[in-house]
Design an enzyme around this catalytic site. Structure first.
Site, short mmCIF file in Angstrom:
data_model
loop_
_atom_site.label_atom_id
_atom_site.label_comp_id
_atom_site.label_asym_id
_atom_site.label_seq_id
_atom_site.Cartn_x
_atom_site.Cartn_y
_atom_site.Cartn_z
CB SER A 56 -0.90 0.02 1.23
OG SER A 56 -1.62 1.25 1.23
CE LYS A 61 -2.95 -2.41 -0.51
NZ LYS A 61 -3.70 -2.35 -1.70
CG HIS A 98 -4.70 -0.78 4.09
ND1 HIS A 98 -4.93 -0.24 2.84
CD2 HIS A 98 -3.92 0.12 4.73
CE1 HIS A 98 -4.32 0.94 2.74
NE2 HIS A 98 -3.70 1.16 3.88
CD GLU A 106 -7.32 3.50 0.58
OE1 GLU A 106 -6.33 2.81 0.88
OE2 GLU A 106 -7.64 3.73 -0.60
N1 LIG Z 1 -1.52 1.80 -8.70
C1 LIG Z 1 -1.55 1.69 -7.39
O1 LIG Z 1 -1.61 2.69 -6.64
C2 LIG Z 1 -1.47 0.34 -6.74
C3 LIG Z 1 -1.32 0.25 -5.35
C4 LIG Z 1 -1.19 -1.00 -4.79
C5 LIG Z 1 -1.25 -2.13 -5.58
N2 LIG Z 1 -1.43 -2.02 -6.93
C6 LIG Z 1 -1.46 -3.24 -7.72
O2 LIG Z 1 -0.20 -3.42 -8.32
C7 LIG Z 1 -0.34 -4.08 -9.58
C8 LIG Z 1 0.33 -3.26 -10.65
O3 LIG Z 1 -0.31 -1.98 -10.71
P1 LIG Z 1 0.08 -0.88 -11.81
O4 LIG Z 1 -0.87 0.26 -11.59
O5 LIG Z 1 1.54 -0.64 -11.74
O6 LIG Z 1 -0.17 -1.63 -13.19
P2 LIG Z 1 -1.54 -2.09 -13.95
O7 LIG Z 1 -1.99 -0.96 -14.78
O8 LIG Z 1 -2.48 -2.68 -12.97
O9 LIG Z 1 -0.97 -3.27 -14.90
C9 LIG Z 1 -0.12 -3.00 -15.98
C10 LIG Z 1 1.03 -3.97 -16.00
O10 LIG Z 1 0.53 -5.32 -16.08
C11 LIG Z 1 1.13 -5.96 -17.21
N3 LIG Z 1 0.24 -6.99 -17.70
C12 LIG Z 1 -1.11 -6.93 -17.85
N4 LIG Z 1 -1.58 -8.10 -18.31
C13 LIG Z 1 -0.51 -8.93 -18.50
C14 LIG Z 1 -0.37 -10.27 -18.96
N5 LIG Z 1 -1.41 -10.98 -19.33
N6 LIG Z 1 0.89 -10.77 -19.00
C15 LIG Z 1 1.94 -10.04 -18.62
N7 LIG Z 1 1.87 -8.77 -18.17
C16 LIG Z 1 0.64 -8.22 -18.11
C17 LIG Z 1 1.37 -4.82 -18.18
O11 LIG Z 1 2.29 -5.18 -19.17
P3 LIG Z 1 2.36 -4.37 -20.57
O12 LIG Z 1 3.22 -3.17 -20.32
O13 LIG Z 1 2.96 -5.32 -21.51
O14 LIG Z 1 0.95 -3.99 -20.93
C18 LIG Z 1 1.90 -3.75 -17.22
O15 LIG Z 1 3.24 -3.99 -16.84
C19 LIG Z 1 -1.84 -4.26 -9.78
O16 LIG Z 1 -2.22 -5.55 -9.36
C20 LIG Z 1 -2.45 -3.23 -8.88
O17 LIG Z 1 -3.75 -3.56 -8.46
C21 LIG Z 1 -1.52 -0.80 -7.51
#
Ligand SMILES: NC(=O)c1ccc[n+]([C@@H]2O[C@H](COP(=O)([O-])OP(=O)(O)OC[C@H]3O[C@@H](n4cnc5c(N)ncnc54)[C@H](OP(=O)(O)O)[C@@H]3O)[C@@H](O)[C@H]2O)c1
Length: 474
Positions: free
Chosen positions: A129, A183, A186, A190
């Site tokens: 988080s 999480k 959490h 939130e």
């Molecule tokens: N954003 C936040 O504040 C936050 C906070 C906590 C946790 N999270 C979690 O962290 C994770 C990543 O979040 P994010 O916001 O950085 O990214 P995201 O937008 O959720 O995901 C994009 C990423 O996933 C990859 N991807 C999607 N489908 C795929 C597949 N089938 N095979 C391989 N790669 C794939 C994409 O690759 P390409 O570049 O090739 O498309 C890109 O690297 C998520 O699960 C999200 O829920 C996010």
């Protein structure tokens, strides 16, 4: 080639910043992304921050890791995660670790952990988080998985996590899905925190006719006391913001339909299964849902409401502050109850005080308040409800008159405060000597012969309602 200490696959916002955080802490980081240009971009822009070992494909990524291998997946939660896990697992060897740092559902994590354990691999579902900034500068990290995987991963995760008073915001939460469950709760809390803040803003603005920027000052003042927290701090910032294009308060140009990615809904669904009343989180989730129905809102806009006049403004600001604090205590108490119930259900042996500790920094609900929760569990690890802790009981006693005035004022002038109202109903329900659940039991026995227990002797009983109305042991 030097092998990397740890790897990150999935280099969108979160993965890229987590990889940079690891590199900045001196770890050699293997990096990979499905679309290779993201990997190249990371190395080009931030290669100077530490040692990155880029790979174009997953086989190269796995080969570039020291054994036992530690690979963090930061891809879009859902089917993408399963696909990447399958590909990684096929390339890995017994003893290696796959860490899922995405927002997976804890039941998926339990399923994945069990499947990989069969193959001799460790699967570590990890809550992270703090958003984009937290991932880079120090998030709150909630890892599940085996004790053995914690030995190999724990020191690294603690190293890159946020620190409060020198204490890392990362502990081994518990086995299999425990990290993702914590999480999820959490995030549910939130939701509740934000709903209560929104109700405070709405009620004060409607009742007193003050401007958002005037309310920014109120929240800034509140942030100096019991409510000191990241969310109160940024509320002041958002309320103070003026739209450059129109000169209007920023909150007035934003469409008033709150979105959600689903963790609030998951929390409520799980609470229903566990039989834990998380009314604060549920009301917050439903309030978002209500906001998202413009057609119904338009149809209801002309329904009758009360006159807004007649509010005594002198006391209201302090009353709302008290109501917010009391309702927040209730919402956290409910969230901690849910974690305790899951811990019993799944045999996780969660240390609730430690959960409060790791939420003190890095994450969205970080607050001074969490120190008080930790102290409550330090004093009594088996506390049946946080409301019974002497510090919180005292705070609730001090707040309750204000809390009741706030709810009655809101009802009188027609401002919806489902968070405040349901928290107060929960408080009043829990402290009751006798509840009308006895009547509910009577009705259930009448129409469905569901039986009931008596206050004065053991056993289950049934009344022959359609016959002689005599009681018989069931
Ligand atoms: N954003 C936040 O504040 C936050 C906070 C906590 C946790 N999270 C979690 O962290 C994770 C990543 O979040 P994010 O916001 O950085 O990214 P995201 O937008 O959720 O995901 C994009 C990423 O996933 C990859 N991807 C999607 N489908 C795929 C597949 N089938 N095979 C391989 N790669 C794939 C994409 O690759 P390409 O570049 O090739 O498309 C890109 O690297 C998520 O699960 C999200 O829920 C996010």
């Amino acid at each position: 080639m030097d092998l990397a200490d740890i790897g990150v696959t999935g280099l969108a916002t979160m993965g890229r910043n987590l990889a940079r955080n690891l590199a900045r802490h001196g770890y050699a980081v293997a990096v990979h992304n499905r679309t290779h240009s993201r990997t190249q971009q990371l190395v080009k822009e931030f290669g100077g921050e530490g040692t990155f070992v880029p790979s174009e494909d997953l086989a190269g990524f796995v080969a570039s890791l020291k054994r036992p291998r530690r690979a963090i997946i930061m891809v879009k939660a859902g089917a993408g995660t399963d696909a990447v896990i399958d590909q990684l697992a096929a390339l890995m060897e017994p003893g290696d670790m796959i860490v899922d740092g995405g927002n997976a559902h804890y039941a998926d994590t339990r399923r994945r952990e069990a499947a990989l354990r069969e193959r001799g691999l460790h699967f570590v579902g990890t809550g992270i988080s703090g958003g984009e900034e937290g991932a880079l500068l120090g998030p709150s990290i909630m890892p599940g998985g085996s004790a053995e995987s914690w030995e190999a991963l724990g020191p690294i995760l603690q190293d890159i996590s946020a620190k409060v008073d020198g204490v890392p915001c990362c502990v081994h939460v518990g086995p299999d899905g425990a990290g993702h469950f914590v999480k999820m709760v959490h995030n549910g809390i939130e939701y509740s925190d934000m709903q209560l803040i929104a109700e405070s803003y709405d009620l004060l603005r409607q009742a007193l006719g003050v401007t958002p920027s005037e309310l920014a000052g109120v929240f800034r003042e509140w942030n100096k006391g019991d409510l000191d927290s990241y969310l109160i701090e940024i509320t002041a910032e958002v309320l103070e913001q003026v739209d450059a294009e129109t000169g209007r308060p920023f909150v007035d140009i934003v469409v008033d339909q709150a979105e959600q990615k689903g963790t609030g809904r998951w929390t409520v669904q799980s609470a229903l299964d566990l039989g834990v009343p998380v009314t604060g989180i549920a009301e917050a989730t439903f309030a978002r849902a209500l906001s998202g129905h413009p057609e119904q809102r338009a149809a209801a806009a002309s329904l009758a409401g009360p006159d807004l006049s007649g509010v005594d403004g002198r006391e209201l600001v302090e009353d709302v502050r008290q109501a917010l604090y009391a309702s927040k205590i209730v919402a956290y108490a409910q969230g901690f109850d849910q974690m305790a119930a899951a811990s019993r259900e799944y045999g996780w042996d969660l240390d609730l005080g430690a959960m409060a500790t790791i939420w003190r920094g890095g994450c969205i609900i970080r607050a001074k308040f969490l120190d008080r929760i930790r102290a409550a569990y330090d004093a009594d690890p088996h506390l049946p409800t946080l409301l019974a802790d002497p510090t919180f009981a005292g705070a609730l006693a001090a707040a309750q008159e204000s809390w009741r005035r706030v709810v009655t004022t809101a009802v009188r002038i027609g401002v919806p405060t489902p968070g405040f109202s349901s928290a107060l109903a929960y408080y009043d329900g829990l402290r009751r000597d006798r509840l009308p659940a006895s009547l509910v039991q009577g009705l259930r026995d009448y129409f469905g012969a569901h039986t009931y227990r008596r206050v004065d002797k053991e056993g289950a009983f049934h009344v022959d309602w359609s016959g002689d109305r005599a009681e018989r042991p069931a």
